[in-house]
Design a protein around this motif. Structure first.
Motif, PDB file in Angstrom:
ATOM      1  N   THR A 193       0.833  -1.204   0.000  1.00 33.17           N
ATOM      2  CA  THR A 193       0.000   0.000   0.000  1.00 33.17           C
ATOM      3  C   THR A 193       0.868   1.255   0.000  1.00 33.17           C
ATOM      4  O   THR A 193       1.939   1.294   0.611  1.00 33.17           O
ATOM      5  N   LEU A 194       0.385   2.250  -0.725  1.00 29.70           N
ATOM      6  CA  LEU A 194       1.072   3.535  -0.820  1.00 29.70           C
ATOM      7  C   LEU A 194       0.271   4.567  -0.026  1.00 29.70           C
ATOM      8  O   LEU A 194      -0.849   4.304   0.407  1.00 29.70           O
ATOM      9  N   ALA A 195       0.838   5.735   0.135  1.00 34.37           N
ATOM     10  CA  ALA A 195       0.165   6.766   0.943  1.00 34.37           C
ATOM     11  C   ALA A 195      -0.859   7.529   0.110  1.00 34.37           C
ATOM     12  O   ALA A 195      -0.956   8.762   0.197  1.00 34.37           O
ATOM     13  N   ARG A 196      -1.562   6.829  -0.741  1.00 37.60           N
ATOM     14  CA  ARG A 196      -2.586   7.478  -1.574  1.00 37.60           C
ATOM     15  C   ARG A 196      -3.848   6.638  -1.564  1.00 37.60           C
ATOM     16  O   ARG A 196      -3.796   5.414  -1.466  1.00 37.60           O
ATOM     17  N   GLY A 197      -4.992   7.289  -1.688  1.00 38.13           N
ATOM     18  CA  GLY A 197      -6.237   6.529  -1.730  1.00 38.13           C
ATOM     19  C   GLY A 197      -7.407   7.469  -1.902  1.00 38.13           C
ATOM     20  O   GLY A 197      -7.233   8.676  -2.084  1.00 38.13           O
ATOM     21  N   GLY A 198      -8.617   6.914  -1.890  1.00 36.02           N
ATOM     22  CA  GLY A 198      -9.836   7.717  -2.039  1.00 36.02           C
ATOM     23  C   GLY A 198     -10.866   7.228  -1.046  1.00 36.02           C
ATOM     24  O   GLY A 198     -10.524   6.571  -0.062  1.00 36.02           O
ATOM     25  N   THR A 213      -7.588   2.159  -1.287  1.00 33.15           N
ATOM     26  CA  THR A 213      -6.185   2.518  -1.054  1.00 33.15           C
ATOM     27  C   THR A 213      -5.353   2.061  -2.245  1.00 33.15           C
ATOM     28  O   THR A 213      -5.567   0.953  -2.758  1.00 33.15           O
ATOM     29  N   GLU A 214      -4.435   2.932  -2.686  1.00 33.28           N
ATOM     30  CA  GLU A 214      -3.579   2.571  -3.825  1.00 33.28           C
ATOM     31  C   GLU A 214      -2.437   1.677  -3.331  1.00 33.28           C
ATOM     32  O   GLU A 214      -1.937   1.864  -2.216  1.00 33.28           O
ATOM     33  N   ALA A 215      -2.069   0.714  -4.159  1.00 33.04           N
ATOM     34  CA  ALA A 215      -0.948  -0.163  -3.817  1.00 33.04           C
ATOM     35  C   ALA A 215      -0.160  -0.471  -5.081  1.00 33.04           C
ATOM     36  O   ALA A 215      -0.662  -0.256  -6.186  1.00 33.04           O
ATOM     37  N   LEU A 216       1.080  -0.906  -4.896  1.00 35.09           N
ATOM     38  CA  LEU A 216       1.946  -1.185  -6.044  1.00 35.09           C
ATOM     39  C   LEU A 216       2.394  -2.638  -6.025  1.00 35.09           C
ATOM     40  O   LEU A 216       2.873  -3.137  -4.999  1.00 35.09           O
ATOM     41  N   THR A 217       2.242  -3.306  -7.156  1.00 32.20           N
ATOM     42  CA  THR A 217       2.670  -4.711  -7.244  1.00 32.20           C
ATOM     43  C   THR A 217       4.164  -4.784  -7.556  1.00 32.20           C
ATOM     44  O   THR A 217       4.774  -3.787  -7.975  1.00 32.20           O
TER      45      THR A 217
END
Ligand code: SF4
Length: 440
Positions: A405-410, A414-418
């Protein structure tokens, strides 16, 4: 207590430099301000890889001086190393410090203090025009021979609030290549590496500070260790990180094609703790242009490396940098680049318009490509890149992968990077830096 703000322009290597500066200034008793408008000292860590980067930095200085005329503006980084006088001439600049002397900035900032050893500053506006003072008047310039640099400056490894979830560890700096369009060697110096023991220590320290993924970075990362005695290599230090630390995931910044060896790709394929992600600068698919760029490979060699990655890592992200409009580039050269990219399993591209850099071999070539042609070419390549990344994402459908998970979301995601560099949305609100299993 005096405050500072710091802004970074440019690549991951300069981001690591800015992180090092920030920690030194905090250690020096200053507090960080979230905005330039209220800071006593503003540090701009500039880039000069394109003309656009230069003008961005100049515009940033003007904007800061407009909103905060009392600030001491210290400009450093690659633009400061390349053309200090240009920056010193801009109103509001107090100091221009090249990469060669970046380590001196904390001392210079301490020098702003009205009483030695304190962090109490006299606002610049209150100072008279005494040339010896650090007041207004001509900006001071501190630069030197960047090729005299022998060590890699690195950031003491602590993770701070607001830091990247995936910290950058710069283990190599400078470059011994001389690509004809590139100004980087002239502003960052010769290739130099952080000794392996220090790399391991930094990885452990970042893990101690909570890092789950670290991005190993350098200006020419693949040339890591060639300057060390005894000589080392990127593959070796990666193996040591796997063997001697429990780091969850290691990712690499860009690696030149000639350094994407069978051994290195096999190493990545051998461990689930190495991100399935290769960024391999291409620049052009035309051998005529690659020759004029003084690149160390031709399209055939490059294709072999990309196909090697795809063969050993069927689901890896493969990205490339491409320059459009190199002097003398013809329609046929551009078509060769498009057809080359269409044939290869890229998953994303970074497309750059050629930017003439003073002091580079390409700057004296002439045969400039019309701007409109460059724009159309860049658009066409970005469209091609989008089609390629859509196809790659579609091909991942149904695969179960882990993502950080990254420090971004709505709202409620939550945004995450594979590992293979795909951004995904995870349902729910989750803190950054957590592993989640996702089905693509
Ligand atoms: S490899 Fe070439 S493009 Fe990359 S930093 Fe070195 S000179 Fe510049």
């Amino acid at each position: 207590m005096a405050t500072f703000s710091i802004e970074n322009f440019g690549c991951r290597a300069t981001e690591a430099d800015a992180a090092a500066l920030r920690r030194e200034l905090l250690a020096g008793g200053l507090t960080q301000s979230g905005e330039h408008a209220s800071a006593d000292v503003v540090v701009l860590n500039t880039c000069t890889v394109t003309a656009a980067a230069d003008s961005q930095a100049r515009e940033a200085v003007r904007k800061i001086y407009r909103v905060n005329p009392g600030a001491r503006i210290v400009v450093t980084g690659c633009y400061a190393q390349r053309a200090p006088e240009e920056l010193a001439a801009i109103q509001g600049v107090a100091w221009v410090v090249g990469n060669s002397h970046q380590a001196e900035i904390p001392g210079i900032v301490r020098g702003f203090a009205s009483r030695p050893g304190t962090a109490d500053f006299v606002p610049a506006a209150a100072l008279d025009d005494d040339p010896m003072s650090l007041a207004r008047g001509a900006a001071k310039i501190l630069t030197g021979d960047i090729f005299a640099q022998s060590t890699v400056q690195i950031a003491p490894a602590t993770l701070m609030a607001g830091d990247r979830t995936r910290p950058i560890l710069k283990i190599q700096d400078g470059c011994n290549n001389r690509c004809s369009y590139c100004v980087i060697p002239f502003v960052r110096g010769s290739s130099r590496s952080l000794p392996p023991d220090e790399v391991i220590a930094e990885v452990r320290a970042l893990m101690g500070a909570g890092a789950k993924e670290i991005v190993l970075s350098g200006i020419n990362l693949g040339s890591y260790g060639r300057d060390l005695a005894p000589r080392a290599a990127l593959g070796e230090v990666v193996r040591r990180i796997l063997d001697e630390t429990g780091l969850d995931q290691l990712r690499f910044s860009s690696i030149e094609p000639q350094d994407v060896t069978e051994d290195f790709v096999a190493l990545v394929a051998s461990s689930g703790r190495l991100a399935r992600h290769f960024h391999i600068p291409l620049q052009s698919g035309s051998d005529r242009i690659l020759r004029a760029m003084h690149r160390w490979y031709r399209s055939g060699h490059y294709a072999e490396r990309v196909n090697l990655v795809r063969r050993l890592l069927p689901d890896a992200a493969i990205g490339a940098d491409v320059i459009v409009g190199f002097p003398g580039e013809t329609d046929a050269d551009f078509r060769a680049t498009v057809e080359f990219i269409e044939r290869l399993p890229f998953t994303y591209l970074h497309v750059f318009s050629f930017s003439e850099r003073p002091g580079t071999a390409a700057a004296s070539l002439g045969y400039g490509v019309p701007l409109q042609t460059i724009r159309e070419g860049a658009r066409a390549l970005r469209d091609l890149a989008q089609r390629k990344s859509d196809a790659f994402r579609a091909a991942q459908a149904g695969r179960a992968v882990r993502a950080l998970t990254l420090a971004r979301g709505g709202d409620n995601w939550t945004e995450a990077l594979t590992g293979n560099y795909l951004k995904v949305r995870i349902p729910g609100s989750h803190p950054a830096n957590e592993w989640h299993e996702v089905v693509m």
